[in-house]
Design an enzyme around this catalytic site. Structure first.
Site, PDB file in Angstrom:
ATOM      1  N   LYS A  87       5.926  14.518   1.840  1.00 32.11           N
ATOM      2  CA  LYS A  87       5.453  13.720   0.700  1.00 32.11           C
ATOM      3  C   LYS A  87       4.758  14.652  -0.289  1.00 32.11           C
ATOM      4  O   LYS A  87       3.816  15.372   0.073  1.00 32.11           O
ATOM      5  CB  LYS A  87       4.500  12.647   1.230  1.00 32.11           C
TER       6      LYS A  87
HETATM    7  O1  G3P Z   1       2.054   4.267  -0.001  1.00 33.57           O
HETATM    8  C1  G3P Z   1       1.076   4.313  -0.990  1.00 33.57           C
HETATM    9  C2  G3P Z   1      -0.016   3.417  -0.619  1.00 33.57           C
HETATM   10  O2  G3P Z   1      -0.679   3.923   0.507  1.00 33.57           O
HETATM   11  C3  G3P Z   1      -1.011   3.082  -1.633  1.00 33.57           C
HETATM   12  O3  G3P Z   1      -1.434   1.821  -1.304  1.00 33.57           O
HETATM   13  O4  G3P Z   1      -2.922  -0.078  -1.261  1.00 33.57           O
HETATM   14  O5  G3P Z   1      -3.859   2.252  -1.458  1.00 33.57           O
HETATM   15  O6  G3P Z   1      -2.656   1.194  -3.360  1.00 33.57           O
HETATM   16  P1  G3P Z   1      -2.792   1.270  -1.878  1.00 33.57           P
END
Ligand code: G3P
Length: 217
Positions: A87
C-alpha cells in the site's frame, strides 16, 4: 464485488473469514496502532498472521515517503507472503514507487485517493488497486460515491485494469451504493458486512415459521 475487511484486529478478521464471504484485508498504520501493534518486527509478524487467516489479498502500508524508502520497505513487505499487496500513498514519490513495483511484478494499492485525477495517475502507474476514501469525503460534505462513479467511468473508457477498492466505508448503504456503481472491491468494518444481513421481515418471518412448525410437530 469483493469484500475486504478494514482492520488489523485478528478476531474480527477470523469472524469475517468464518462467514465465508471474505476476499481480503486492508490495514493502515492507524489500524495497526489501534491494535497496539508496535515495532517493525511485530508489525511484519502481524501481517503474516493476517495472511494465515484469510485466503485473499492483504494490504500492508509503507511508512517511508521517499522513493528509495518506499521501494525498500515495499520489497520487504512483498517478500513476507504472496498475499501481500504493498500500500503506497498517493504522492509524487508514491506514483514513482508504484511504477517501479509494477515493473518488478509487485502488486500495489494506491491509498489516500480523493480525486478522479489521482485515480487516473494511479492507474497510469499500473496500480493493482486504487483506494478512494469515500467516508472521509462524505465527512467534509463531498459526495464520495460520485468519486467512485467518476473513476468507474474513466477506467472503463480506457480499459484500465486497476481495481477500484472503495475504502473508508462506514455503513451498509456505502456497500450497496458502491455495488450499484460497480466498485470492484469494498473495504469496511465488520459491521458494514454483517449489517447487510439485517431485515426485520426476515426476523419476524423466521420466528413465525418456527412457531408454525412447533404447532404441527
Ligand atoms: O481503508 C482506508 C480506511 O482505513 C479509512 O477509513 O474510516 O479511517 O476513514 P476511515
Amino acid at each position: 464485488m469483493k469484500f475486504f475487511i478494514d482492520t488489523a484486529n485478528l478476531d474480527q478478521i477470523r469472524e469475517a473469514q468464518d462467514l465465508g464471504v471474505l476476499d481480503g484485508v486492508t490495514t493502515n498504520p492507524s489500524l495497526m496502532a489501534k491494535e497496539g501493534i508496535k515495532g517493525k518486527n511485530n508489525i511484519l509478524k502481524h501481517y503474516v498472521d493476517i495472511c494465515n487467516i484469510v485466503d485473499g489479498d492483504v494490504s500492508a502500508e509503507v511508512i517511508a515517503t521517499d522513493f528509495e524508502g518506499m521501494v525498500k520497505e515495499g520489497e520487504e513487505l512483498a517478500e513476507l507472503h504472496p498475499q501481500i499487496v504493498v500500500k503506497v500513498p498517493m504522492i509524487k514519490e508514491g506514483i514513482k514507487a508504484i511504477k517501479y513495483f509494477t515493473d518488478h511484478g509487485i502488486r500495489t494499492n494506491c491509498t489516500l485517493v480523493f480525486s478522479a485525477g489521482q485515480a487516473l495517475l494511479a492507474a497510469k502507474a499500473g496500480a493493482t488497486y486504487v483506494s478512494p476514501f469515500i467516508g472521509r469525503l462524505d465527512d467534509i460534505s463531498t459526495d464520495g460515491l460520485e468519486l467512485i462513479a467518476d473513476i468507474r467511468l474513466i477506467y472503463d473508457n480506457y480499459g484500465f485494469e486497476t481495481k477500484i477498492l472503495a475504502a473508508s466505508i462506514r455503513h451498509t448503504m456505502h456497500v450497496i451504493n458502491c455495488a450499484k456503481i460497480g466498485a470492484d472491491v469494498m473495504t469496511g468494518p465488520l459491521s458494514s458486512i454483517e449489517g447487510l444481513l439485517k431485515h426485520p421481515l426476515t426476523d419476524s418471518g423466521l420466528k413465525q415459521f418456527l412457531e408454525d412448525y412447533k404447532k404441527g410437530n
